[in-house]
Scaffold this motif. Structure first.
Motif, mmCIF file in Angstrom:
data_model
loop_
_atom_site.group_PDB
_atom_site.id
_atom_site.type_symbol
_atom_site.label_atom_id
_atom_site.label_comp_id
_atom_site.label_asym_id
_atom_site.label_seq_id
_atom_site.Cartn_x
_atom_site.Cartn_y
_atom_site.Cartn_z
ATOM 1 N N ARG A 42 -5.146 11.414 -8.980
ATOM 2 C CA ARG A 42 -4.573 10.166 -9.520
ATOM 3 C C ARG A 42 -3.257 9.837 -8.828
ATOM 4 N NH1 ARG A 42 -6.490 12.286 -14.480
ATOM 5 N NH2 ARG A 42 -4.406 13.102 -14.972
ATOM 6 N N GLU A 43 -2.437 10.868 -8.585
ATOM 7 C CA GLU A 43 -1.151 10.637 -7.925
ATOM 8 C C GLU A 43 -1.351 10.133 -6.501
ATOM 9 O OE1 GLU A 43 2.079 13.459 -8.350
ATOM 10 O OE2 GLU A 43 1.011 14.457 -9.968
ATOM 11 N N ILE A 81 -4.794 14.867 -0.775
ATOM 12 C CA ILE A 81 -4.847 15.669 -2.020
ATOM 13 C C ILE A 81 -4.386 17.091 -1.712
ATOM 14 C CG2 ILE A 81 -6.447 16.708 -3.678
ATOM 15 C CD1 ILE A 81 -8.079 14.075 -3.500
ATOM 16 N N VAL A 82 -4.835 17.644 -0.573
ATOM 17 C CA VAL A 82 -4.405 18.988 -0.168
ATOM 18 C C VAL A 82 -2.898 19.025 0.078
ATOM 19 C CG1 VAL A 82 -4.607 20.754 1.626
ATOM 20 C CG2 VAL A 82 -6.652 19.594 0.787
ATOM 21 N N GLN A 83 -2.374 18.008 0.771
ATOM 22 C CA GLN A 83 -0.928 17.952 1.027
ATOM 23 C C GLN A 83 -0.136 17.903 -0.276
ATOM 24 O OE1 GLN A 83 -0.203 14.649 3.752
ATOM 25 N NE2 GLN A 83 0.006 16.102 5.445
ATOM 26 N N LYS A 84 -0.587 17.069 -1.201
ATOM 27 C CA LYS A 84 0.091 16.963 -2.495
ATOM 28 C C LYS A 84 0.011 18.285 -3.255
ATOM 29 C CE LYS A 84 2.033 15.245 -6.145
ATOM 30 N NZ LYS A 84 3.502 15.041 -6.168
ATOM 31 N N ALA A 85 -1.132 18.943 -3.188
ATOM 32 C CA ALA A 85 -1.289 20.239 -3.851
ATOM 33 C C ALA A 85 -0.312 21.263 -3.259
ATOM 34 C CB ALA A 85 -2.724 20.737 -3.714
ATOM 35 N N ASN A 135 -10.038 8.426 3.654
ATOM 36 C CA ASN A 135 -10.349 9.770 3.158
ATOM 37 C C ASN A 135 -9.130 10.326 2.428
ATOM 38 O OD1 ASN A 135 -11.257 12.338 2.658
ATOM 39 N ND2 ASN A 135 -11.383 12.968 4.794
ATOM 40 N N THR A 136 -9.249 10.508 1.134
ATOM 41 C CA THR A 136 -8.096 10.976 0.348
ATOM 42 C C THR A 136 -7.955 12.490 0.343
ATOM 43 O OG1 THR A 136 -9.449 11.021 -1.673
ATOM 44 C CG2 THR A 136 -8.202 8.993 -1.212
#
Length: 581
Positions: free
Chosen positions: A369-370, A410-414, A405-406
């Motif tokens: 979501r972020e 998502i991996v970077q944010k994680a 492609n998100t």
């Protein structure tokens, strides 16, 4: 040994074209194609298979004497290791064959490999000193491989030249030493002054740091002047490249007792870091300021670095206010942190670790979501591709636009969330150690709750936890990552999955990244934990700690408290998710 005709034809195809760019891996594949049953290979076939299955070790090895390692290894239940190829299986007859091939082969890449193995393994296999002539062939062939441009990777070129220089010096071969040195200088000159990747480090590191006294005064002057020019470029281009150049220059000038130039470099890198981190979050500024202070102290200018400590104290106050909880956006202050730590440390034994694991688990849906929210709010930015670099600064690819492609984002944010969580976690660890609530034994007892950490490996895991609590993060990170990887394999096998993949007639272990994308892992551990582990250990756009550590390309500064804490958190979550219900 008799050489079968099909092998002769292959060797002649290489020898008749000595300008052919050729890798040891490609030769190995060709030989494997001629060996239909590797498990039942004759001694000749074994000699050829082994020759091109050993892997060369370049920059970053702990022992400069070791140049070859097995192609693969696998831990066994009794704690030992199974490797292939195994030097213990090399016979004196195979050694004699390699020496003959070294002398008869014409292609430099093949000549270097046969001579290298014969030279390196002579003492261990035959209990005799390495043959001088074979050593010369080894060194000369490595140099010729680079000189003829038979390989393209600069790192491989530098690794081969460093080995050629080491061998020539050991043999007291002045001609070989001069040739290796000249090729290293030529390699340095071939790298653009604005190249920020680590390609520029090889000539300086090998000729001035590792092999002192080899470079003439004129050559030393060239290397320093070249590095000074690069540093001037880097301070406006890239903080990591500028930092690496500053470390080398300030160390060089300190050893020359040149205080003016040492301080000049330190002052320049301080200004560069301040500029580069101006818009960064506070915790990143603290990271760089602490590195700067240590550098000032190491170079004998502790007093000059005093102002950095004042900055660190002031920014630390801001950092706490910037920190956010995993599931919300409420700012918390030091008093709230103290209250939280006190409440958590009232929990005893395994329940404390379970609570911490629950608190610091990632939520994939929340992160998705972020990322989607960011893409919506920054629609122009999200349309562009972004470069991805490895731990050595080499460009390894482009991230697609967020709109396409998100997943990489998502991996970077994680990965970012993992690092934030480690800052909170550290408050708990420090206070828990003070109160003698947290120690290696308590962590090990918790790990024992999970069946995927086998009893045979608990002695290794115990050692890892001991490293952690004495702040030996190099020891902890090196020791615990393979155990986490083995635990994931155990989980998949215990649930009926497959951890092997067939390649060229051999069965090899699937990579950790593949295992974390396995349906069994996703079903058993959940998509959130698999994302957590990938972002921390294996994904190129995440922290990628497993791959950077195991491939020897991690910056030594990364063996730090934050990364150790991040790994321990992941370990606690993995145990929790794998405890039988």
């Amino acid at each position: 040994m008799n050489v079968p005709e099909r092998y002769k034809e292959l060797f002649e195809s290489f020898d008749n074209n000595i300008s052919l760019a050729l890798s040891e891996q490609k030769i190995g594949h060709k030989i494997l194609e001629l060996t239909p049953e590797p498990s039942h290979a004759s001694e000749f076939e074994k000699a050829e298979l082994f020759a091109f299955q050993f892997v060369e070790i370049y920059k970053g090895t702990e022992s400069p004497e070791i140049f070859y390692k097995p192609h693969r290894s696998r831990p066994l239940p009794d704690g030992s290791e199974q490797v292939y190829p195994d030097i213990a299986e090399v016979t004196p007859t195979m050694m004699e064959y390699w020496m003959w091939r070294a002398q008869s082969s014409k292609h430099p890449v093949m000549r270097a490999r046969y001579a290298g193995l014969a030279y390196e393994f002579q003492k261990q296999v035959s209990d005799t000193y390495p043959n001088y002539a074979i050593g010369q062939i080894f060194s000369q062939s490595l140099i010729e491989t680079v000189n003829r441009n038979l390989i393209s990777e600069i790192a491989y070129k530098a690794g081969k030249l460093e080995k050629a220089l080491t061998v020539s010096l050991k043999l007291k071969d002045s001609t070989g030493t001069a040739n290796a040195k000249n090729e290293l200088l030529a390699l340095d000159k071939s790298v653009s002054l604005t190249e920020t990747k680590n390609f520029w480090t090889y000539g300086f590191d090998i000729l001035l740091l590792k092999q002192k006294g080899v470079a003439t005064e004129e050559e030393e002057g060239y290397l320093i002047e070249s590095l000074e020019q690069r540093f001037k470029e880097f301070v406006s281009l890239d903080e990591n490249a500028a930092w690496e150049a500053a470390k080398r220059l300030s160390d060089y000038y300190k050893k020359k007792n040149d205080k003016n130039n040492t301080l000049r470099i330190l002052t320049a890198i301080e200004a560069a870091v301040t500029s580069f981190t101006e818009e960064n979050p506070s915790f990143q500024k603290i990271y760089w300021l602490e590195k700067l202070y240590k550098l000032f102290e190491q170079r004998g200018f502790k007093a000059n670095g005093g102002k950095l400590l004042i900055q660190i104290r002031e920014i630390s106050k801001l950092a706490i206010e910037e920190m956010k909880a995993v599931q919300g956006s409420t700012t918390i202050n030091q008093s709230q942190i103290d209250d939280l730590v006190n409440e958590l440390l009232k929990i005893n034994g395994d329940n404390l670790f379970i609570t911490l694991a629950l608190r610091y688990s990632l939520d994939r849906e929340s992160i998705e979501r972020e990322v989607q929210g960011f893409a919506t709010q920054n629609s122009i930015y999200s349309l562009f591709k972004k470069e991805v670099h490895d731990a050595k600064g080499r460009k390894i690819g482009l991230l697609p636009p967020v709109s396409h492609n998100t997943e990489p984002y998502i991996v970077q944010k994680a990965a970012f969330q993992i690092q934030f969580n480690s800052l909170f976690f550290r408050f708990i660890v420090d206070e828990g150690m003070k109160r003698e609530i947290l120690d290696a034994t308590e962590v090990l007892n918790y790990i024992k709750l999970s069946p995927i950490f086998e009893n045979a490996n608990l002695s290794i895991i115990r050692k890892a936890t001991e490293y952690y609590f004495v702040k030996d993060y190099v020891g902890f990170i090196h020791t615990i990552i393979p155990q986490i990887e083995e635990a994931i394999r155990n989980l998949i096998e215990k649930n009926g999955g497959n951890v092997l993949v067939e390649k060229d007639g051999f069965y090899m272990l699937r990579t950790l990244d593949h295992l974390l994308n396995d349906a069994i892992a996703m079903d058993t551990l959940g998509s959130s934990l698999c994302l957590h582990l990938r972002a921390l250990l294996t994904d190129k756009v995440g922290m990628n700690l497993r791959n950077n550590v195991m491939h020897g390309i991690i910056n030594p500064d990364k063996f730090n408290q934050m990364n150790a804490d991040s790994i321990l958190i992941a370990l606690l979550v993995l145990v929790l998710k794998s405890i039988p219900e």
